[in-house]
Design a protein around this motif. Structure first.
Motif, PDB file in Angstrom:
ATOM      1  N   MET A   1      59.577 107.832  90.903  1.00  0.00           N
ATOM      2  CA  MET A   1      59.415 106.751  89.921  1.00  0.00           C
ATOM      3  C   MET A   1      57.941 106.481  89.693  1.00  0.00           C
ATOM      4  SD  MET A   1      60.836 102.823  89.973  1.00  0.00           S
ATOM      5  CE  MET A   1      62.429 103.271  89.294  1.00  0.00           C
ATOM      6  N   LYS A   2      57.556 106.365  88.418  1.00  0.00           N
ATOM      7  CA  LYS A   2      56.165 106.087  88.061  1.00  0.00           C
ATOM      8  C   LYS A   2      56.039 104.611  87.692  1.00  0.00           C
ATOM      9  CE  LYS A   2      52.324 107.994  85.359  1.00  0.00           C
ATOM     10  NZ  LYS A   2      51.474 108.058  86.563  1.00  0.00           N
ATOM     11  N   ASP A  43      58.070 104.259  84.382  1.00  0.00           N
ATOM     12  CA  ASP A  43      59.482 103.910  84.540  1.00  0.00           C
ATOM     13  C   ASP A  43      59.676 102.404  84.678  1.00  0.00           C
ATOM     14  OD1 ASP A  43      60.604 106.648  84.670  1.00  0.00           O
ATOM     15  OD2 ASP A  43      59.398 106.787  86.495  1.00  0.00           O
ATOM     16  N   VAL A 123      65.192  99.475  90.323  1.00  0.00           N
ATOM     17  CA  VAL A 123      63.776  99.637  90.637  1.00  0.00           C
ATOM     18  C   VAL A 123      63.517  99.271  92.095  1.00  0.00           C
ATOM     19  CG1 VAL A 123      61.435  98.799  90.162  1.00  0.00           C
ATOM     20  CG2 VAL A 123      63.010  99.241  88.262  1.00  0.00           C
ATOM     21  N   THR A 126      64.877 101.714  94.659  1.00  0.00           N
ATOM     22  CA  THR A 126      64.011 102.886  94.787  1.00  0.00           C
ATOM     23  C   THR A 126      62.843 102.593  95.719  1.00  0.00           C
ATOM     24  OG1 THR A 126      64.594 103.628  92.563  1.00  0.00           O
ATOM     25  CG2 THR A 126      62.576 104.529  93.507  1.00  0.00           C
TER      26      THR A 126
END
Length: 223
Positions: A1-2, A43, A123, A126
């Protein structure tokens, strides 16, 4: 994830301590040009100081279905969105991003729209961070409770009932808090404590949040 993470130095430091050294996270201290910045390359977006500059929500509001997680303690999401004409296309969530409240096992969050819950929870999953949701209100939950206690501690000190050290020690021994109220105030910062209490009193007119004159004096001296 960015991830794109924007905020003040002390909040960024605590955020990094919480999530660890993971790849794909870009940190900024408002040192970028939003007009020339491609937020779509991320993201999820974190803005750890947005409730101090709510006009900046315009940078993120039209990022369709993008998880956008912003500090929403001193101002609720509904008010920030109101300033944008309620034209919100992103998955907007509030976050308790005050100093000392970031690096905890549970993230304190709120939602502008309940439909965003799945995306926001994803989010935090993660990041291996437990997401807990509260109502979209000024002060959220933990700051309301902690800062009310800090305010009462200043009243106790002002009345000459006990010293700072005695009050801190009594709170830690009596209710098993990790910090006494004055210690917590120092760690969070008198400016954030004062401004959150002021926002709470303006929102509720509840006497519990009416700022002690001694606390106000400490805030003014802090600049």
């Amino acid at each position: 994830m960015k991830l794109f993470v924007n905020g003040s130095e002390n909040r960024l430091k605590e955020f990094r301590e919480k999530i660890g050294d993971i790849k794909g996270v870009d940190y900024y201290m408002y040192d970028f040009n939003p007009d020339a910045f491609d937020f779509n390359g991320y993201d999820a977006i974190f803005d750890l100081n947005l409730d101090e500059a709510p006009e900046n929500l315009e940078w993120y509001a039209r990022l369709e279905n993008k998880p956008v997680i912003v500090s929403a303690v001193k101002m609720q999401l509904a008010q920030m969105a109101y300033f944008q004409g309620n034209d919100i296309a992103c998955h907007l969530a509030g976050f308790n991003a005050l100093p000392t409240f970031i690096n905890r096992s549970k993230a304190e969050l709120s939602l502008y729209n309940p439909s965003a819950k799945e995306a926001i929870t994803g989010v935090f999953n993660t990041l291996n961070w437990d997401a807990r949701f509260v109502a979209d209100r000024v002060g959220m939950v933990t700051p309301r409770l902690v800062f009310m206690i800090i305010n009462e501690a200043f009243y106790t000190l002002q009345e000459g009932t006990a010293s700072m050290g005695d009050i801190d020690e009594s709170m830690k021994l009596g209710v098993n808090y990790p910090h006494g109220p004055f210690e917590w105030c120092d760690k969070t910062g008198i400016i954030d404590v004062y401004e959150t209490l002021a926002a709470l009193y303006d929102d509720t007119h509840d006497e519990r949040y009416k700022i002690c004159p001694l606390l106000k004096t400490a805030y003014l001296k802090a600049g």
